[in-house]
Design a protein around this motif. Structure first.
Motif, short mmCIF file in Angstrom:
data_model
loop_
_atom_site.label_atom_id
_atom_site.label_comp_id
_atom_site.label_asym_id
_atom_site.label_seq_id
_atom_site.Cartn_x
_atom_site.Cartn_y
_atom_site.Cartn_z
N VAL A 192 1.16 -1.36 -0.12
CA VAL A 192 0.31 0.07 0.16
C VAL A 192 0.79 1.12 0.18
N VAL A 193 0.41 2.17 -1.13
CA VAL A 193 1.15 3.19 -0.84
C VAL A 193 1.11 4.57 -0.87
N GLY A 194 -0.84 4.67 -0.63
CA GLY A 194 -1.38 5.66 0.09
C GLY A 194 -3.13 5.91 -0.04
N MET A 195 -3.37 5.93 1.04
CA MET A 195 -5.13 5.93 1.30
C MET A 195 -5.92 7.25 1.00
N VAL A 196 -7.10 7.00 0.49
CA VAL A 196 -8.19 7.52 0.32
C VAL A 196 -9.44 7.25 1.75
N LEU A 197 -9.96 7.97 2.94
CA LEU A 197 -11.03 7.84 3.50
C LEU A 197 -12.35 8.45 3.34
N THR A 198 -12.93 8.50 3.27
CA THR A 198 -13.92 8.58 3.04
C THR A 198 -15.06 9.15 3.53
N ASP A 199 -14.77 10.25 4.32
CA ASP A 199 -15.81 10.05 5.73
C ASP A 199 -16.03 8.59 6.50
N GLY A 200 -14.46 8.68 6.99
CA GLY A 200 -14.31 7.75 7.12
C GLY A 200 -15.07 7.48 8.96
N LEU A 201 -14.67 6.32 9.16
CA LEU A 201 -14.75 6.24 10.65
C LEU A 201 -13.87 5.89 11.39
N HIS A 202 -14.32 6.02 13.14
CA HIS A 202 -12.84 5.67 13.63
C HIS A 202 -13.61 4.71 14.41
N GLU A 203 -12.41 3.54 15.28
CA GLU A 203 -12.94 2.52 16.14
C GLU A 203 -13.60 3.15 17.07
N THR A 204 -12.45 3.95 17.93
CA THR A 204 -12.56 4.29 19.73
C THR A 204 -14.14 4.65 19.46
N ASP A 205 -14.33 5.69 18.62
CA ASP A 205 -15.12 6.22 19.33
C ASP A 205 -16.81 5.32 18.79
N MET A 206 -16.35 4.98 17.51
CA MET A 206 -17.92 3.69 16.96
C MET A 206 -18.17 2.63 18.38
N LEU A 207 -17.12 2.20 19.09
CA LEU A 207 -17.32 1.34 20.36
C LEU A 207 -18.36 2.72 21.91
N LYS A 208 -18.28 3.41 21.09
CA LYS A 208 -18.88 4.50 22.69
C LYS A 208 -19.83 5.31 22.12
N MET A 209 -20.65 4.58 21.78
CA MET A 209 -21.91 5.22 21.08
C MET A 209 -22.65 5.65 22.02
N SER A 210 -23.94 6.71 21.68
CA SER A 210 -24.30 7.11 22.51
C SER A 210 -25.66 5.95 22.77
N ILE A 211 -26.78 5.79 23.92
CA ILE A 211 -27.82 4.85 23.50
C ILE A 211 -29.03 5.66 22.12
N TYR A 212 -29.07 6.39 21.79
CA TYR A 212 -29.28 6.74 20.85
C TYR A 212 -29.03 6.32 19.75
N LEU A 213 -27.47 6.77 19.29
CA LEU A 213 -27.13 6.14 17.94
C LEU A 213 -26.88 4.18 18.21
N GLN A 214 -27.14 3.80 19.12
CA GLN A 214 -27.26 2.66 19.47
C GLN A 214 -28.62 1.91 19.05
N ALA A 215 -29.87 2.53 18.98
CA ALA A 215 -31.04 2.03 18.68
C ALA A 215 -31.16 2.82 17.24
N LEU A 216 -30.82 4.15 16.96
CA LEU A 216 -30.46 3.66 15.63
C LEU A 216 -29.92 3.00 14.63
N LYS A 217 -28.70 2.32 15.12
CA LYS A 217 -28.02 1.47 14.29
C LYS A 217 -29.07 0.12 14.05
N LEU A 218 -30.07 -0.17 16.01
CA LEU A 218 -31.07 -1.27 15.56
C LEU A 218 -32.18 -0.60 14.30
N PHE A 219 -31.98 0.24 14.44
CA PHE A 219 -33.77 0.87 13.39
C PHE A 219 -33.06 0.65 11.90
#
Length: 323
Positions: A140-167
Motif C-alpha cells: 500500500v502506497v496511500g489511502m483515501v478515506l471518505t467520511d471514514g469511521l474510527h473504532e474508538t468512538d464507534m464502540l462508545k456510541m450513545s444510546i440514541y445512536l445504538q438505537a439508530l443502528k438497531l433501527f
C-alpha cells in the motif's frame, strides 16, 4: 460463535443464492468472477499504469461504480463486489473487516493484480482499507478515506445512536422481504431511488445499473444486516492496528451525516455529527502525512454529493507517490 440472527441470515442467503443461480448466470457480467475459497467475488478492472486504485465500498454501498471510469483516466482501478453484494456470491464467514480483508487479498492475488495499491475506502470501507494496510503494508502506497469511521468512538456510541443502528437493522430485514416480493424492484422502476436521492440523476444509467441491480436482491440486504451486526467486532479488530508512520492519507470529511430532509428530520442528527467530529480528529492522527479535505456540500454520501473530491484526493496521492 455466530448469533441466532446471524445464522438465520446466513441460511436465508444460502437458500436465496441456490434458487437464484440460473437467473444470475443469464445476466451480463461486466467483470470476472474469481474463486476466493469455494465462493466467487466479482472484480472489474479499468484503466492502465500503476499504482492501482482499489475501491472499497461503504456498508451496503456499491458507489464505486459511479466513479470507476473517471478514476480509470488517471491510473488502473479495480472495483469489486464484497461477498453478498452485486455479482459476488455470499460468504459463509462472518462479515467482519478481518474476513473482508482476507477475501480482498485473496481476490487480488488470484486475479494477478500486482501492488502497489492506493486504497479508497468509503465509510465502513475505511475500516477495511486501514486493516488491509495494517496487514499488508508493503503493498500500500496511500489511502483515501471518505467520511471514514474510527473504532474508538464507534464502540462508545450513545444510546440514541445504538438505537439508530438497531433501527437500520430492522429496516434492512424488512427490505429482505421487500426484495423477495419484488417491491424494491417496483420502487426502482418508478424512480424511487432518484426521489430519495435526486443527485443520482446526474450519473449515467450504465453507472447506476450495478448499484440498483444489487439493491433489488435479497442477498444484498442480508449482507448489509450481517455487516452491521458485526460492526462492533470489526471495530475491535481495528483497535489492534497501529498508526501508519508517513503513509500518505487523504481524509474527506462530509459537512453533515445526513442532508436535512423530510427523510431525516426524526433522526438524532446532532449526536451523529458530534460522533463524526470526534472520529475525524482521530483519523487525522493515523499518519504524519494525513490531510483533510472538507466536503462542504456533502452529506455522508460524498460519492454522490461531491464525487469530484474523490478524484482530487486520488490525484493528490498519485502526486506524492510520483515524487
Amino acid at each position: 460463535m455466530p448469533s441466532p440472527v446471524e445464522i438465520f441470515l446466513l441460511l436465508a442467503t444460502t437458500f436465496y443464492q441456490a434458487i437464484a443461480c440460473l437467473r444470475e448466470n443469464r445476466e451480463p457480467l461486466p467483470g470476472q468472477l474469481i474463486d476466493v475459497g469455494g465462493y466467487h467475488l466479482h472484480l472489474y478492472t479499468a484503466g492502465k499504469s500503476s499504482p492501482t486504485v482499489i475501491l472499497e465500498h461503504s456498508l451496503g454501498g456499491m458507489e464505486g461504480y459511479l466513479l470507476v471510469q473517471e478514476i480509470a483516466k488517471l491510473t488502473r482501478v479495480c472495483i469489486y463486489d464484497r461477498a453478498g453484494y452485486g455479482w459476488s456470491n455470499h460468504s459463509p464467514h462472518p462479515r467482519t473487516s478481518q474476513q473482508i480483508v482476507t477475501e480482498l487479498d485473496t481476490l487480488l492475488t488470484q486475479a494477478g493484480i500486482a501492488p502497489p495499491y492506493i486504497l479508497v475506502g468509503n465509510s465502513f470501507g475505511s475500516y477495511n482499507v486501514r486493516l488491509y494496510a495494517h496487514y499488508f503494508p508493503s503493498k500500500v502506497v496511500g489511502m483515501v478515506l471518505t467520511d471514514g469511521l474510527h473504532e474508538t468512538d464507534m464502540l462508545k456510541m450513545s444510546i440514541y445512536l445504538q438505537a439508530l443502528k438497531l433501527f437500520f437493522v430492522s429496516g434492512f430485514i424488512m427490505s429482505i422481504f421487500g426484495s423477495i416480493l419484488g417491491i424494491i424492484r417496483l420502487l426502482k422502476l418508478v424512480g424511487t431511488f432518484e426521489i430519495i436521492k435526486p443527485e443520482l440523476m446526474k450519473f449515467p444509467p450504465v453507472a447506476l445499473f450495478p448499484i440498483k441491480r444489487s439493491f433489488c436482491r435479497p442477498k444484498h440486504w442480508i449482507t448489509m444486516s450481517r455487516e452491521l451486526l458485526n460492526l462492533n467486532n470489526s471495530s475491535r479488530q481495528l483497535q489492534l492496528t497501529r498508526k501508519f508512520a508517513a503513509l500518505p492519507i487523504v481524509s474527506i470529511k462530509a459537512h453533515t451525516f445526513f442532508q436535512p430532509s423530510v427523510w431525516t428530520m426524526l433522526l438524532p442528527m446532532k449526536a451523529a455529527n458530534n460522533l463524526r467530529e470526534e472520529m475525524h480528529k482521530k483519523i487525522l492522527n493515523l499518519s504524519t502525512d494525513c490531510v483533510q479535505i472538507d466536503a462542504k456540500k456533502s452529506g455522508h454520501f460524498v460519492w454522490i454529493d461531491q464525487p469530484e473530491l474523490i478524484v482530487s484526493a486520488i490525484k493528490l496521492i498519485l502526486k506524492k507517490v510520483d515524487k
